[in-house]
Design an enzyme around this catalytic site. Structure first.
Site, PDB file in Angstrom:
ATOM      1  N   ASP A  86      50.406   0.208  21.128  1.00 19.82           N
ATOM      2  CA  ASP A  86      50.315  -1.155  20.588  1.00 19.82           C
ATOM      3  C   ASP A  86      50.563  -2.229  21.646  1.00 19.82           C
ATOM      4  OD1 ASP A  86      49.839  -0.551  17.706  1.00 19.82           O
ATOM      5  OD2 ASP A  86      51.715   0.535  17.959  1.00 19.82           O
ATOM      6  N   GLN A  89      47.353  -2.736  23.712  1.00 22.04           N
ATOM      7  CA  GLN A  89      46.101  -3.074  23.024  1.00 22.04           C
ATOM      8  C   GLN A  89      45.512  -4.444  23.388  1.00 22.04           C
ATOM      9  OE1 GLN A  89      46.443  -2.303  18.817  1.00 22.04           O
ATOM     10  NE2 GLN A  89      46.854  -0.128  19.128  1.00 22.04           N
ATOM     11  N   HIS A 110      47.309   0.785  13.187  1.00 16.21           N
ATOM     12  CA  HIS A 110      48.533   0.031  12.906  1.00 16.21           C
ATOM     13  C   HIS A 110      48.174  -1.452  13.039  1.00 16.21           C
ATOM     14  CE1 HIS A 110      52.616  -1.322  12.732  1.00 16.21           C
ATOM     15  NE2 HIS A 110      52.785  -1.464  14.033  1.00 16.21           N
TER      16      HIS A 110
END
Ligand code: NAD
Ligand code: MG
Length: 348
Positions: A86, A89, A110
């Site tokens: 994450d 990203q 997510h």
């Protein structure tokens, strides 16, 4: 009670929504390797996107899949599945942004970066989420064993009018609609996920264990006994609750444990703890936590590094390492999770 979530199964899927499309899977870690292989085995055209110097490139080829750069993979794909960590990203998104054509799909597992606006896709692409509720190695194993893995589905942006149908077809190709796919939103998935891991799971449970351990040791009991009572036995209790709910746990323990637990649990995790939970939730909801975490990463993770080290240095870790050696026979049971840890940590 608020409205119950919709759940989708194989019968709800139109396979044509994914057939003939190319999916770019960016990242080949826990989720990436499982998505890529399940999709490919379901007959979907898959290309994996990894940096030139990624140590995972070899693993992709060994698994019989094609690997190229994230940019090239996104250029060829109609669906781009973003499965790098994450925190990475937003940077990877910058590399691939101009390869997204109108009507393409940006797919997540997510919601953090979309919900907190760290990635702001143009209005002409679909933005969806299929978030399997297990680590990747179980998603893969279940698929191979003809079993299903439950997943969450969310649509953030529906440019084509088919975003949800395509996401369901993607979920079917992962094997998730065999079990059931539960509809949610990016906001709900992100906020409940962060709250859960902070207040109850990763954060709450480790604090409960450490405080219990320290209370016993400070009162003069042996560290070994404190470890057994506050950490080791946690697994037995959690396994019972996981298998059949709180009631199964209460039924399995002694009447003394049940009465003591029912009367003293709320004394320890009391209304003050509940207020603290509400504060933690508020910081998730109003973006305070997200800003804190993003700033921490931008600063090179100074507090995170320190906290990690302090956790490693806690006495319970040393006591635990010695005592776990006495449970050598339990190693066989946990082999898979160790393999998985190696797979993940071996990269990057
Ligand atoms: P991971 O850490 O296991 O793997 C990420 C992969 O991304 C690495 O293996 C590598 O191939 C690549 N990568 C790593 N650093 C990179 C960099 N700097 N630049 C480019 N590529 C890099 O990640 P994961 O746990 O599979 O998480 C992927 C997504 O899935 C996240 O959004 C996560 O929240 C979500 N998710 C994870 C789980 C889980 O159980 N692990 C479950 C549900 C959803
Ligand atoms: Mg494209």
């Amino acid at each position: 009670m608020t409205e119950e979530a919709s759940i989708y199964y194989d019968d709800d899927v139109q396979r044509s929504q994914i057939e003939g499309k190319t999916v770019a899977v960016l990242g080949y870690g826990s989720q990436g390797h499982a998505h890529a292989q399940n999709l490919a085995d379901s007959g979907v055209d898959v290309v994996v996107g990894l940096r030139e110097d990624s140590s995972s490139r070899e693993a992709v080829r060994e698994d019989g899949l094609e690997v190229t750069t994230p940019k090239e993979a996104a250029a060829r794909a109609e669906v781009v599945s973003v499965l790098v960590p994450d925190t990475v990203q937003p940077a990877v998104y910058e590399e691939i942004e101009e390869e997204l054509e109108p009507g393409n799909t940006l797919q997540f597992a997510h919601g953090f970066n979309i919900h907190y606006n760290q990635i702001q896709p143009s209005e002409d692409v679909d933005v969806t989420m299929i978030a399997p509720k297990t680590p990747g190695h179980l998603l893969r194993r279940n698929y191979e064993n003809d079993q299903g893995t439950p997943a969450l589905l969310a649509v953030y942006q529906d440019a084509t009018g088919d975003a949800k149908e395509e996401a369901l077809a993607y979920a079917q190709a992962l094997g998730c609609t065999r079990a059931g796919v539960v509809e949610t939103s990016f906001r709900e998935e992100t906020e409940t996920d962060l709250f859960g891991e902070q207040a109850v799971l990763c954060g709450g449970i480790t604090s409960l264990i450490k405080q219990g351990y320290e209370t016993l040791v400070d009162a003069g009991y042996s560290p070994q006994m404190a470890y057994f009572e506050c950490l080791n036995e946690m697994k037995l209790i959690v396994d019972l609750m996981y298998e059949d709910g709180l009631g199964a746990m209460w039924d399995s323990v002694s009447d003394t444990a049940e009465y003591g637990g029912l009367t003293k649990g709320d004394v320890v995790v009391d209304e003050h703890a509940r207020q603290n939970m509400e504060e933690v939730l508020e910081a998730v909801q109003d973006g305070t936590f997200a800003r804190e975490w993003i700033a921490e990463n931008q600063a090179g993770r100074p507090s995170y590094t320190q906290l990690r080290q302090a956790e490693k240095n806690h006495e319970i870790e040393e006591v635990g390492a010695d005592l776990r050696a006495l449970f050598a026979w339990a190693d066989e049971e946990s082999e898979t999770s160790e393999d998985e840890q190696e797979k993940v940590s071996a990269d990057d």
